[in-house]
Design a protein around this motif. Structure first.
Motif, PDB file in Angstrom:
ATOM      1  N   UNK A 163     -12.811  39.897   5.152  1.00 41.84           N
ATOM      2  CA  UNK A 163     -14.099  39.427   4.605  1.00 41.84           C
ATOM      3  C   UNK A 163     -14.032  39.108   3.111  1.00 41.84           C
ATOM      4  N   UNK A 164     -13.122  39.765   2.379  1.00 43.32           N
ATOM      5  CA  UNK A 164     -12.994  39.515   0.945  1.00 43.32           C
ATOM      6  C   UNK A 164     -12.619  38.091   0.617  1.00 43.32           C
ATOM      7  N   UNK A 165     -12.034  37.366   1.588  1.00 43.49           N
ATOM      8  CA  UNK A 165     -11.662  35.967   1.353  1.00 43.49           C
ATOM      9  C   UNK A 165     -12.889  35.120   1.020  1.00 43.49           C
ATOM     10  N   UNK A 166     -14.054  35.505   1.595  1.00 45.18           N
ATOM     11  CA  UNK A 166     -15.273  34.744   1.329  1.00 45.18           C
ATOM     12  C   UNK A 166     -15.669  34.827  -0.142  1.00 45.18           C
ATOM     13  N   UNK A 167     -15.456  35.993  -0.757  1.00 42.51           N
ATOM     14  CA  UNK A 167     -15.759  36.138  -2.188  1.00 42.51           C
ATOM     15  C   UNK A 167     -14.931  35.163  -3.012  1.00 42.51           C
ATOM     16  N   UNK A 168     -13.628  35.069  -2.690  1.00 45.55           N
ATOM     17  CA  UNK A 168     -12.759  34.169  -3.452  1.00 45.55           C
ATOM     18  C   UNK A 168     -13.097  32.711  -3.175  1.00 45.55           C
ATOM     19  N   UNK A 169     -13.663  32.424  -2.008  1.00 41.16           N
ATOM     20  CA  UNK A 169     -14.165  31.071  -1.744  1.00 41.16           C
ATOM     21  C   UNK A 169     -15.342  30.767  -2.654  1.00 41.16           C
ATOM     22  N   UNK A 170     -16.215  31.757  -2.847  1.00 35.20           N
ATOM     23  CA  UNK A 170     -17.358  31.579  -3.762  1.00 35.20           C
ATOM     24  C   UNK A 170     -16.879  31.317  -5.189  1.00 35.20           C
ATOM     25  N   UNK A 171     -15.940  32.132  -5.634  1.00 33.55           N
ATOM     26  CA  UNK A 171     -15.475  32.031  -7.023  1.00 33.55           C
ATOM     27  C   UNK A 171     -14.791  30.696  -7.282  1.00 33.55           C
ATOM     28  N   UNK A 172     -13.915  30.293  -6.357  1.00 34.69           N
ATOM     29  CA  UNK A 172     -13.215  29.026  -6.550  1.00 34.69           C
ATOM     30  C   UNK A 172     -14.186  27.856  -6.461  1.00 34.69           C
ATOM     31  N   UNK A 173     -15.279  28.020  -5.695  1.00 37.15           N
ATOM     32  CA  UNK A 173     -16.298  26.970  -5.609  1.00 37.15           C
ATOM     33  C   UNK A 173     -17.079  26.863  -6.918  1.00 37.15           C
ATOM     34  N   UNK A 174     -17.370  28.014  -7.534  1.00 33.74           N
ATOM     35  CA  UNK A 174     -18.086  28.017  -8.812  1.00 33.74           C
ATOM     36  C   UNK A 174     -17.286  27.284  -9.880  1.00 33.74           C
ATOM     37  N   UNK A 175     -16.021  27.620  -9.999  1.00 33.34           N
ATOM     38  CA  UNK A 175     -15.154  26.907 -10.936  1.00 33.34           C
ATOM     39  C   UNK A 175     -14.947  25.462 -10.485  1.00 33.34           C
ATOM     40  N   UNK A 176     -14.869  25.290  -9.150  1.00 37.57           N
ATOM     41  CA  UNK A 176     -14.620  23.965  -8.600  1.00 37.57           C
ATOM     42  C   UNK A 176     -15.730  22.974  -8.873  1.00 37.57           C
ATOM     43  N   UNK A 177     -16.948  23.455  -9.074  1.00 37.67           N
ATOM     44  CA  UNK A 177     -18.056  22.551  -9.406  1.00 37.67           C
ATOM     45  C   UNK A 177     -17.794  21.854 -10.736  1.00 37.67           C
ATOM     46  N   UNK A 178     -17.239  22.589 -11.706  1.00 40.40           N
ATOM     47  CA  UNK A 178     -16.905  21.988 -13.001  1.00 40.40           C
ATOM     48  C   UNK A 178     -15.765  20.988 -12.834  1.00 40.40           C
ATOM     49  N   UNK A 179     -14.798  21.342 -11.975  1.00 45.06           N
ATOM     50  CA  UNK A 179     -13.692  20.420 -11.696  1.00 45.06           C
ATOM     51  C   UNK A 179     -14.196  19.152 -11.041  1.00 45.06           C
ATOM     52  N   UNK A 180     -15.084  19.305 -10.059  1.00 48.21           N
ATOM     53  CA  UNK A 180     -15.633  18.150  -9.342  1.00 48.21           C
ATOM     54  C   UNK A 180     -16.451  17.264 -10.282  1.00 48.21           C
ATOM     55  N   UNK A 181     -17.136  17.883 -11.245  1.00 51.96           N
ATOM     56  CA  UNK A 181     -17.870  17.117 -12.259  1.00 51.96           C
ATOM     57  C   UNK A 181     -16.903  16.231 -13.036  1.00 51.96           C
ATOM     58  N   UNK A 182     -15.797  16.827 -13.479  1.00 51.07           N
ATOM     59  CA  UNK A 182     -14.801  16.083 -14.257  1.00 51.07           C
ATOM     60  C   UNK A 182     -14.217  14.929 -13.444  1.00 51.07           C
ATOM     61  N   UNK A 183     -13.966  15.177 -12.161  1.00 50.64           N
ATOM     62  CA  UNK A 183     -13.408  14.135 -11.295  1.00 50.64           C
ATOM     63  C   UNK A 183     -14.381  12.969 -11.131  1.00 50.64           C
ATOM     64  N   UNK A 184     -15.653  13.283 -10.886  1.00 52.70           N
ATOM     65  CA  UNK A 184     -16.656  12.240 -10.698  1.00 52.70           C
ATOM     66  C   UNK A 184     -16.852  11.401 -11.952  1.00 52.70           C
ATOM     67  N   UNK A 185     -16.813  12.070 -13.104  1.00 52.33           N
ATOM     68  CA  UNK A 185     -16.958  11.370 -14.384  1.00 52.33           C
ATOM     69  C   UNK A 185     -15.819  10.370 -14.577  1.00 52.33           C
TER      70      UNK A 185
END
Length: 453
Positions: free
Chosen positions: A93-115
């Motif tokens: 179940x702990x894998x879900x936490x790391x999915x959340x964390x990588x998604x939080x950081x990933x939003x900033x990455x996705x912003x940079x990609x879209x820009x």
């Protein structure tokens, strides 16, 4: 040594510490340097998603919402149902936490990609908008880096043909239809192949039109069904969240030694399946973002980052909570069967299997369409826009759709993970190399916005 063993060794090397650090590091860097833009500007991003941009100077093939829907069509797929189940089955179940964390950081990455997708987009020989990592590598970093752009495009074609775009999605659709409705695999494979062929031969506008209809409907429907399970077992939610967080850092203490999960397994599977699902850092979403009708790179960057939020923070969380609340993760089943079991137990009805199957069919189907487009744009870049080769790519894609149902599940996911990792490296290098452009564009946009107010 068997093929599966060889592939697993390659996968462990690619998804080892270097790539995990690079993906997390890039996301963390943009989170800090952009002052948490994924949180502070999330509301504005959702407004931009539905509010057409005013003024002249807009170019693009499809609307910003259609571009996001096309990107979401590719991201919301089997990763949200099968991927989450696989992550929890293999990493706890702990894998879900790391999915959340990588998604939080990933939003900033996705912003940079879209820009960057809008900043460096161009037009191909056929007059269609062309953009994505291969273009911002070549036009932003310079022609001496063209080899890196070609490497990204090459891996992008492979991911579309042999990874996310075909095998996991088709296998998920046919296997689910067989187990739930007793539809023969050969029958569903033929129907799926024909439907996909009709749509993808119509190009990006037909794909985006289908995506704007199906994506909102399928995502909302699945979330509502998941919320029903969560509300029925509301008293179990606090304990489930506690288990997820504790298992992310100390699975032995949280779950007991009988399961044998480790922190490294939770991180590895959580990050890998998280990236597989939301594709932040992969460089795929900016290919769709480049086609958006807009003149503002930052605006499209904000819209793009909502894709990661919707995909992982919302949809993947729904799947994960249902699996943990139901206790199905403690059984021996895995993949789509695990999610089906969780919904069946959660609703105390066989209707749970129908919900998961229908969601999986729609999710996977739109992912096939989105990734066909991604692979097509990468193929166009590699062949320098020669349309006679494009027909070959589309026919090859359709042919692989027809053969995908007959491959082994574990092998499929391992191949998909390997290709995802290879695709991510060139894109992440480009994001770091062009970080000053991203920061300057962001500062300029919000400065102008402030003056307008």
């Amino acid at each position: 040594m068997s093929l599966d063993a060889i592939l697993n060794q390659i996968n462990n090397i690619i998804w080892g510490a270097p790539l995990l650090i690079l993906i997390s590091g890039v996301g963390l860097y943009f989170t800090l340097s952009l002052k948490g833009i994924q949180l502070s500007q999330l509301g504005r991003a959702f407004v931009y998603m539905f509010k057409p941009e005013k003024g002249k100077g807009q170019s693009g093939d499809i609307s910003a919402f259609a571009a996001l829907s096309t990107a979401l069509a590719a991201t919301i797929g089997t990763g949200n149902i099968v991927g989450v189940a696989t992550a929890i089955h293999s990493g706890g179940p702990g894998a879900l936490f790391w999915m959340w964390l990588i998604a939080l950081f990933g939003m900033a990455t996705k912003y940079a990609e879209g820009l960057l997708a809008i900043k460096y987009r161009t037009k191909d020989k056929a007059g269609f908008v062309a953009g994505g990592p291969m273009y911002y590598i070549e036009l932003g970093m310079g022609k001496k880096w063209r080899w890196l752009a070609k490497a990204f495009a090459f891996f992008g074609v492979l991911v579309a043909l042999l990874g996310v775009g075909t095998f996991p999605q088709v296998n998920g659709i046919t296997a689910s239809l067989e187990s739930t409705f007793d539809v023969p695999i050969i029958f569903s494979a033929i129907i799926l192949t024909l439907v996909v062929a009709v749509i993808i031969l119509g190009g990006v506008k037909r794909i985006s039109k289908i995506a704007t209809i199906i994506v909102p409907f399928m995502a909302i429907g699945y979330v509502v069904a998941s919320l029903c399970v969560i509300l029925i077992h509301a008293e179990k939610v606090p304990a489930a969240i506690t288990t997820i967080i504790h298992a992310a850092f100390n699975p032995q203490a949280a779950l007991g030694g009988a399961f044998g999960f480790t922190v490294m397994q939770a991180i590895q599977y959580g990050v890998a399946r998280g990236i597989f699902s939301n594709e932040s850092g992969l460089g795929s979403a900016p290919i769709a973002a480049a086609a958006a009708q807009t003149k503002e790179p930052v605006r499209q960057g904000l819209i793009s980052m909502t894709g990661t939020f919707l995909d992982t923070i919302i949809v993947c969380t729904m799947t994960g909570l249902v699996i943990v609340i139901s206790g199905a993760w403690t059984t021996d089943v895995k993949g789509a069967v695990l999610t089906t079991t969780a919904f069946t137990q959660g609703l105390d009805s066989s209707f749970g299997a129908v919900i998961v199957t229908l969601a999986l069919v729609f999710f996977a189907f739109t992912t096939i369409l989105g990734w066909c487009y991604y692979g097509e744009r990468c193929f166009v870049y590699l062949t320098q826009g020669k349309t006679q080769f494009l027909k070959f790519y589309r026919l090859l894609f359709i042919g692989l759709i027809a053969t995908a149902p007959f491959l082994k599940l574990d092998t499929i996911w391992t191949i998909a993970d390997i290709l995802n990792g290879l695709m991510a490296f060139p894109n992440l290098i480009a994001l770091l190399a062009l970080r000053k452009v991203i920061l300057a564009e962001t500062k300029n946009f919000f400065s102008r916005l402030k003056k307008e107010k």
